[in-house]
Design an enzyme around this catalytic site. Structure first.
Site, short mmCIF file in Angstrom:
data_model
loop_
_atom_site.label_atom_id
_atom_site.label_comp_id
_atom_site.label_asym_id
_atom_site.label_seq_id
_atom_site.Cartn_x
_atom_site.Cartn_y
_atom_site.Cartn_z
N SER A 7 15.22 4.45 -3.57
CA SER A 7 15.66 5.71 -2.97
C SER A 7 16.06 5.45 -1.53
CB SER A 7 14.53 6.75 -3.01
OG SER A 7 14.89 7.91 -2.30
N LYS A 11 12.41 11.05 3.89
CA LYS A 11 11.21 11.87 3.77
C LYS A 11 10.38 11.46 2.57
CE LYS A 11 13.07 15.83 6.30
NZ LYS A 11 13.40 17.28 6.30
N LYS A 12 11.05 11.13 1.46
CA LYS A 12 10.33 10.66 0.28
C LYS A 12 9.67 9.32 0.58
CE LYS A 12 12.15 11.31 -3.77
NZ LYS A 12 12.97 11.20 -5.01
N ASP A 68 11.33 9.68 -9.74
CA ASP A 68 12.30 10.68 -10.17
C ASP A 68 11.54 12.00 -10.23
OD1 ASP A 68 15.13 10.88 -10.86
OD2 ASP A 68 14.41 11.79 -12.70
N SER A 69 11.97 12.94 -9.42
CA SER A 69 11.20 14.17 -9.29
C SER A 69 12.13 15.37 -9.25
CB SER A 69 10.34 14.13 -8.02
OG SER A 69 11.13 13.84 -6.89
N ASP A 165 10.99 23.09 -1.24
CA ASP A 165 9.70 23.42 -0.62
C ASP A 165 9.65 24.84 -0.04
OD1 ASP A 165 8.91 20.93 -1.36
OD2 ASP A 165 8.66 20.13 0.67
N LYS A 185 -0.13 18.68 2.28
CA LYS A 185 0.83 18.42 1.21
C LYS A 185 0.51 17.10 0.51
CE LYS A 185 5.76 17.98 0.17
NZ LYS A 185 7.15 17.93 0.69
N HIS A 190 2.62 17.15 -6.18
CA HIS A 190 2.95 16.45 -7.41
C HIS A 190 3.07 14.95 -7.16
CE1 HIS A 190 6.51 17.46 -5.19
NE2 HIS A 190 7.33 16.81 -5.99
N ARG A 191 3.64 14.60 -6.00
CA ARG A 191 3.79 13.18 -5.65
C ARG A 191 2.42 12.57 -5.36
NH1 ARG A 191 8.13 14.01 -2.70
NH2 ARG A 191 9.47 13.80 -4.52
#
Length: 209
Positions: A7, A11-12, A68-69, A165, A185, A190-191
């Site tokens: 990626s 931010k990810k 993959d989200s 978000d 967070k 989920h992450r």
């Protein structure tokens, strides 16, 4: 251990790096190594994550991890799903990657609100599917899935996070995701759920951490 992250989302990258520290993992975005983004032709998160991880691993000749989200909304039959990042059409503009991403996020949120106009069932969940491989041909990819349940608001709130978000309200926390600070967070998302599973898998299968 260094893993290439399939990626270029800064931010990810930051979120996952913080979550994988316990395994002694250092992430490097694939763009820093000149790796182009992989095609994502599949209709499921796990297939796309595996394709991205294998692509990055093949290009660098080493280990890689992919996330993959997206957002799945019950009233929309699970949409936007794997198309979450590009839910709305956005004309190509002469801006840098991060500015373009911000414009895309705003367009996606606007389209989601339009699709849910007048809809009372606003249940939704964020999905994160992490896939890690030791090499491009690794026969035993590690797969972890996290789900974070909430409801879609009628208008965006908060200034943190990215993507959907500002529209995702988490009843258990009483706030939208964009209103949460980074530690909160990273403890509930989920992450975070997927990363916790991935840490366990890395300890068991890769003897990391």
């Amino acid at each position: 251990m260094r893993l290439v992250l399939a990626s270029n989302n800064r931010k990810k990258l930051g979120e996952l790096q913080a979550l994988l520290v316990p395994a002694g993992v250092e992430l490097m975005a694939q763009g820093m190594l000149g790796v182009a983004e992989a095609d994502e032709p599949f209709h499921t998160f796990v297939e796309n994550a595996l394709a991205k991880a294998r692509h990055a691993a093949r290009q660098v000749g080493g280990a890689a991890i992919a996330d993959d989200s997206g957002l799945c909304v019950d009233a929309l039959g699970g949409a936007p799903g794997v198309y979450s990042a590009h839910f709305a059409e956005l004309a190509t503009t002469e801006v840098d990657r991060e500015d373009h991403r911000a414009l895309q996020d705003a367009a996606n949120n606007a389209l989601l609100l339009d699709r849910l106009n007048g809809v009372t069932d606003r249940r939704a969940r964020f999905i994160s599917t992490l896939v890690a491989v030791r090499s491009a041909d690794d026969p035993e990819p590690l797969v972890a899935v996290g789900r974070w349940f909430g409801e879609i608001l009628h208008a965006p709130v908060g200034s943190g996070g990215f993507g959907y978000d500002p529209l995702m309200f988490i009843p258990a926390l009483g706030r939208a995701v964009a209103e949460l600070d980074a530690p909160t967070k990273n403890a509930h998302s989920h992450r975070a759920i997927a990363a916790a599973q991935m840490l366990t898998l890395m300890r068991e299968a890769w003897h990391r951490g």
